[in-house]
Design an enzyme around this catalytic site. Structure first.
Site, PDB file in Angstrom:
ATOM      1  N   HIS A 195      15.207  -3.746  12.559  1.00  0.00           N
ATOM      2  CA  HIS A 195      14.767  -4.774  13.511  1.00  0.00           C
ATOM      3  C   HIS A 195      14.617  -6.175  12.934  1.00  0.00           C
ATOM      4  CE1 HIS A 195      10.918  -3.971  11.540  1.00  0.00           C
ATOM      5  NE2 HIS A 195      10.540  -5.164  11.949  1.00  0.00           N
TER       6      HIS A 195
HETATM    7  C1  UD1 Z   1       7.715  -8.852  14.609  1.00  0.00           C
HETATM    8  C2  UD1 Z   1       7.267  -9.528  13.330  1.00  0.00           C
HETATM    9  C3  UD1 Z   1       7.768  -8.740  12.137  1.00  0.00           C
HETATM   10  C4  UD1 Z   1       7.362  -7.287  12.226  1.00  0.00           C
HETATM   11  C5  UD1 Z   1       7.715  -6.707  13.586  1.00  0.00           C
HETATM   12  C6  UD1 Z   1       7.140  -5.337  13.719  1.00  0.00           C
HETATM   13  C7  UD1 Z   1       7.071 -11.974  13.286  1.00  0.00           C
HETATM   14  C8  UD1 Z   1       7.694 -13.215  12.781  1.00  0.00           C
HETATM   15  N1  UD1 Z   1       7.830 -10.863  13.188  1.00  0.00           N
HETATM   16  O1  UD1 Z   1       9.137  -8.846  14.623  1.00  0.00           O
HETATM   17  O2  UD1 Z   1       7.216  -9.286  10.959  1.00  0.00           O
HETATM   18  O3  UD1 Z   1       8.065  -6.584  11.231  1.00  0.00           O
HETATM   19  O4  UD1 Z   1       7.187  -7.543  14.630  1.00  0.00           O
HETATM   20  O5  UD1 Z   1       7.845  -4.584  14.655  1.00  0.00           O
HETATM   21  O6  UD1 Z   1       5.951 -11.977  13.730  1.00  0.00           O
HETATM   22  N2  UD1 Z   1      10.711  -7.267  22.290  1.00  0.00           N
HETATM   23  C9  UD1 Z   1      10.684  -6.526  23.440  1.00  0.00           C
HETATM   24  N3  UD1 Z   1       9.563  -5.773  23.688  1.00  0.00           N
HETATM   25  C10 UD1 Z   1       8.491  -5.751  22.865  1.00  0.00           C
HETATM   26  C11 UD1 Z   1       8.534  -6.540  21.700  1.00  0.00           C
HETATM   27  C12 UD1 Z   1       9.659  -7.290  21.430  1.00  0.00           C
HETATM   28  O7  UD1 Z   1      11.619  -6.500  24.228  1.00  0.00           O
HETATM   29  O8  UD1 Z   1       7.503  -5.045  23.142  1.00  0.00           O
HETATM   30  C13 UD1 Z   1      11.936  -8.077  22.037  1.00  0.00           C
HETATM   31  C14 UD1 Z   1      11.865  -9.454  22.692  1.00  0.00           C
HETATM   32  O9  UD1 Z   1      13.154  -9.781  23.090  1.00  0.00           O
HETATM   33  C15 UD1 Z   1      11.451 -10.335  21.544  1.00  0.00           C
HETATM   34  C16 UD1 Z   1      12.160  -9.677  20.364  1.00  0.00           C
HETATM   35  O10 UD1 Z   1      12.071  -8.283  20.636  1.00  0.00           O
HETATM   36  O11 UD1 Z   1      11.840 -11.673  21.713  1.00  0.00           O
HETATM   37  C17 UD1 Z   1      11.563  -9.964  19.020  1.00  0.00           C
HETATM   38  O12 UD1 Z   1      10.147  -9.697  19.034  1.00  0.00           O
HETATM   39  P1  UD1 Z   1       9.197 -10.462  18.015  1.00  0.00           P
HETATM   40  O13 UD1 Z   1       7.826  -9.981  18.202  1.00  0.00           O
HETATM   41  O14 UD1 Z   1       9.463 -11.921  18.076  1.00  0.00           O
HETATM   42  O15 UD1 Z   1       9.777 -10.029  16.622  1.00  0.00           O
HETATM   43  P2  UD1 Z   1       9.914  -8.595  15.955  1.00  0.00           P
HETATM   44  O16 UD1 Z   1      11.328  -8.391  15.547  1.00  0.00           O
HETATM   45  O17 UD1 Z   1       9.286  -7.553  16.790  1.00  0.00           O
HETATM   46  N1  UDP Z   2       7.121   3.175  13.781  1.00  0.00           N
HETATM   47  C1  UDP Z   2       6.756   3.929  14.897  1.00  0.00           C
HETATM   48  N2  UDP Z   2       7.704   4.166  15.865  1.00  0.00           N
HETATM   49  C2  UDP Z   2       8.965   3.686  15.768  1.00  0.00           C
HETATM   50  C3  UDP Z   2       9.319   2.917  14.632  1.00  0.00           C
HETATM   51  C4  UDP Z   2       8.373   2.668  13.665  1.00  0.00           C
HETATM   52  O1  UDP Z   2       5.613   4.391  15.005  1.00  0.00           O
HETATM   53  O2  UDP Z   2       9.765   3.931  16.682  1.00  0.00           O
HETATM   54  C5  UDP Z   2       6.092   2.894  12.772  1.00  0.00           C
HETATM   55  C6  UDP Z   2       6.495   3.075  11.328  1.00  0.00           C
HETATM   56  O3  UDP Z   2       6.344   4.401  10.916  1.00  0.00           O
HETATM   57  C7  UDP Z   2       5.529   2.133  10.616  1.00  0.00           C
HETATM   58  C8  UDP Z   2       5.437   0.991  11.591  1.00  0.00           C
HETATM   59  O4  UDP Z   2       5.826   1.503  12.860  1.00  0.00           O
HETATM   60  O5  UDP Z   2       4.254   2.724  10.498  1.00  0.00           O
HETATM   61  C9  UDP Z   2       6.347  -0.094  11.122  1.00  0.00           C
HETATM   62  O6  UDP Z   2       6.534  -1.004  12.113  1.00  0.00           O
HETATM   63  P1  UDP Z   2       7.772  -1.988  12.146  1.00  0.00           P
HETATM   64  O7  UDP Z   2       8.928  -1.373  11.448  1.00  0.00           O
HETATM   65  O8  UDP Z   2       7.919  -2.368  13.549  1.00  0.00           O
HETATM   66  O9  UDP Z   2       7.226  -3.256  11.366  1.00  0.00           O
HETATM   67  P2  UDP Z   2       7.192  -3.711   9.846  1.00  0.00           P
HETATM   68  O10 UDP Z   2       6.595  -2.639   9.037  1.00  0.00           O
HETATM   69  O11 UDP Z   2       8.584  -4.049   9.436  1.00  0.00           O
HETATM   70  O12 UDP Z   2       6.345  -4.931   9.897  1.00  0.00           O
END
Ligand code: UD1
Ligand code: UDP
Length: 356
Positions: A195
């Site tokens: 992601h």
């Molecule tokens: C964010 C965090 C990242 C973390 C991740 C955990 C920042 C800069 N990034 O990245 O550090 O690893 O969360 O998962 O804060 N979206 C949906 N539904 C949701 C959430 C997101 O559709 O419930 C889509 C939207 O199009 C959104 C895009 O995902 O614009 C990105 O979401 P965003 O929260 O900006 O970044 P993440 O990739 O989730």
């Molecule tokens: N995770 C989860 N369901 C999923 C994918 C990830 O519960 O479908 C858990 C994963 O095991 C870890 C956390 O979500 O505990 C990590 O989140 P993510 O990868 O979104 O963020 P990051 O760690 O990169 O910030």
């Protein structure tokens, strides 16, 4: 009053043990959700299954660019924090929600505790690095997941406020893993998550990741982050991904399901900071597809192999690593992230410093 500020999937997982530990101490707590993650399977599912009460407030400030999102969260948060005036704010990890929480609470002179303080990748092109640096420097007490994080903070002159408590995700992992029974007949798989901004920002990058998946041996299960699904659609790659033999994309799963997957993984392929570390709890080595050194001890142990999916030499090495990876017994797994009692240690330190 203690206010937890959360907004992203990994933050709900980190919040659970600390919320419960503070509850045992009889502390008054509330939860502010920024709304950064908003789908049911990215947010509500974790509150339900980890026994965390629903957030008191949801700021619904998700989506948009970094600046837009951070600013929206700050504006709403300032109103909320001014109204409830907590004695302590607790922030988790390195997301935009955390950055917004740090700046807003600091300007209101509310003390801040930062959970998962201190990791550094020494590269400000990584958006989370900017969030970590600012948050650590604005916090009053810093809880580190590993010894390297504590060392980093000492180097930055923050050692006085920093403690090595271990990783709080390990607390959550153990609480679920203890309850989850695995059937002997479940086949081993490769578990993948994908992601990060760096890996979804271009068609070429996404294609190179699909090319790698195509060359892996065995079934790959990939609970797909909504960002990645949207980008696959945008670049016209979803159909190709759906047709890759042995590649099963699912909706994001809850944490119990995730632990079950990790515990039957022979390899974890990911760009997730959280999952790459959890791989060492679950006994599956990790192919890490992001050019940042976040968990250096796992790299030294050759537990985690970092590679660039666009570099053919790296990909060859990654495929060799994947070919040799097999499940590792509990006794032989690395142990860099504490003992699974991080939340209790955090509460102890907060008490010692008169912060609760
Ligand atoms: C964010 C965090 C990242 C973390 C991740 C955990 C920042 C800069 N990034 O990245 O550090 O690893 O969360 O998962 O804060 N979206 C949906 N539904 C949701 C959430 C997101 O559709 O419930 C889509 C939207 O199009 C959104 C895009 O995902 O614009 C990105 O979401 P965003 O929260 O900006 O970044 P993440 O990739 O989730
Ligand atoms: N995770 C989860 N369901 C999923 C994918 C990830 O519960 O479908 C858990 C994963 O095991 C870890 C956390 O979500 O505990 C990590 O989140 P993510 O990868 O979104 O963020 P990051 O760690 O990169 O910030």
């Amino acid at each position: 009053m203690i206010t937890h500020i959360v907004g992203n999937r990994p933050q709900f997982i980190k919040l659970a043990p600390l919320y419960h530990e503070l509850e045992k101490e009889g502390c008054e707590q509330n939860i502010i959700h920024s709304g950064q993650h908003y789908d049911e399977n990215m947010s509500a599912v974790f509150f339900d299954e980890l026994g965390i009460p629903a957030p008191n407030v949801n700021l619904s400030a998700g989506g948009g660019s970094h600046g837009q999102m951070t600013a929206r969260i700050m504006v709403s948060l300032e109103e909320e924090l001014t109204a409830c005036r907590p004695d302590l704010v607790i922030l988790y990890g390195d997301t935009n929600t955390t950055l917004a929480g740090a700046i807003t609470a600091a300007k209101l002179c509310i003390p801040i505790a930062h959970v998962e303080a201190g990791p550094r990748v020494h590269n400000k092109e990584n958006p989370e690095e900017c969030n970590r640096i600012v948050t650590d420097h604005l916090s009053d007490i810093l809880f580190c997941p590993d010894a390297i994080s504590l060392h980093n903070l000492e180097q930055e002159g923050l050692g006085q406020a920093a403690y090595m408590t271990g990783d709080i995700m390990y607390d959550t992992y153990l609480s679920i893993a203890d309850r989850v029974q695995l059937s002997d007949r479940q086949e081993e798989v490769i578990v993948m998550t994908w992601h990060r901004q760096e890996n979804t920002c271009s068609r070429e990058r996404m294609e190179s990741i699909l090319n790698l998946v195509e060359r892996l041996d065995g079934k790959v299960i990939c609970p797909l982050h909504p960002r990645t699904r949207k980008c696959l659609v945008e670049y016209g790659l979803l159909e190709r991904a759906e047709k890759l033999p042995g590649f099963e994309m699912t909706e994001p799963v809850g944490y119990t399901e995730m632990v079950k997957l990790m515990n039957r993984a022979r390899l974890i392929l990911t760009d997730s900071g959280g999952l790459s570390k959890e791989s060492s709890f679950a006994g599956a080595k990790c192919l890490f597809m992001l050019d940042v050194d976040m968990w250096e001890d796992l790299v030294k142990d050759k537990w985690l192999y970092k590679f660039d999916p666009e570099n053919e030499e790296n990909v060859e090495e990654a495929l060799r690593f994947a070919g040799q990876a097999k499940r590792v017994d509990a006794a032989d797994r690395p142990r860099h992230y504490g003992d699974g009692h991080a939340a209790a240690k955090m509460v102890q330190k907060l008490k010692e410093r008169g912060m609760i």
